[in-house]
Design a protein around this motif. Sequence first.
Motif, PDB file in Angstrom:
ATOM      1  N   SER A  12       0.830  -1.211   0.000  1.00  0.00           N
ATOM      2  CA  SER A  12       0.000   0.000   0.000  1.00  0.00           C
ATOM      3  C   SER A  12       0.864   1.261   0.000  1.00  0.00           C
ATOM      4  N   ILE A  13       2.000   1.229   0.667  1.00  0.00           N
ATOM      5  CA  ILE A  13       2.926   2.374   0.650  1.00  0.00           C
ATOM      6  C   ILE A  13       3.608   2.454  -0.711  1.00  0.00           C
ATOM      7  N   ARG A  14       4.045   1.321  -1.233  1.00  0.00           N
ATOM      8  CA  ARG A  14       4.756   1.300  -2.516  1.00  0.00           C
ATOM      9  C   ARG A  14       3.880   1.842  -3.638  1.00  0.00           C
ATOM     10  N   GLU A  15       2.589   1.494  -3.627  1.00  0.00           N
ATOM     11  CA  GLU A  15       1.683   1.957  -4.680  1.00  0.00           C
ATOM     12  C   GLU A  15       1.422   3.455  -4.609  1.00  0.00           C
ATOM     13  N   ARG A  16       1.353   3.981  -3.402  1.00  0.00           N
ATOM     14  CA  ARG A  16       1.022   5.391  -3.232  1.00  0.00           C
ATOM     15  C   ARG A  16       2.257   6.289  -3.343  1.00  0.00           C
ATOM     16  N   GLY A  17       3.407   5.771  -2.999  1.00  0.00           N
ATOM     17  CA  GLY A  17       4.638   6.556  -3.021  1.00  0.00           C
ATOM     18  C   GLY A  17       5.032   6.956  -4.428  1.00  0.00           C
ATOM     19  N   ALA A  18       5.783   8.042  -4.518  1.00  0.00           N
ATOM     20  CA  ALA A  18       6.177   8.568  -5.819  1.00  0.00           C
ATOM     21  C   ALA A  18       7.143   7.631  -6.542  1.00  0.00           C
ATOM     22  N   ASN A  19       8.114   7.099  -5.840  1.00  0.00           N
ATOM     23  CA  ASN A  19       9.121   6.238  -6.446  1.00  0.00           C
ATOM     24  C   ASN A  19       9.367   5.019  -5.577  1.00  0.00           C
TER      25      ASN A  19
END
Length: 69
Positions: A12-19
Amino acid sequence: MTCYFGWAKEESIRERGANGGFVTATLVGALETGLIDVALVVKRGASIYEGIPVLTSDAEVVKECAGSL
């Protein structure tokens, strides 16, 4: 010269994060383990050019502010 790549393990963090969410995941981990007391993050404002600084000790707020403006 050595280069390293990093990304969040939590999807969920990886999908929302910019890179890949590396900075968000690092801040969340540091808050949850007590390495830091608060984090300074930027929340999106009314437009993409309006960033609102947020000082928080809540990992969920850090996750809400993930991504680029």
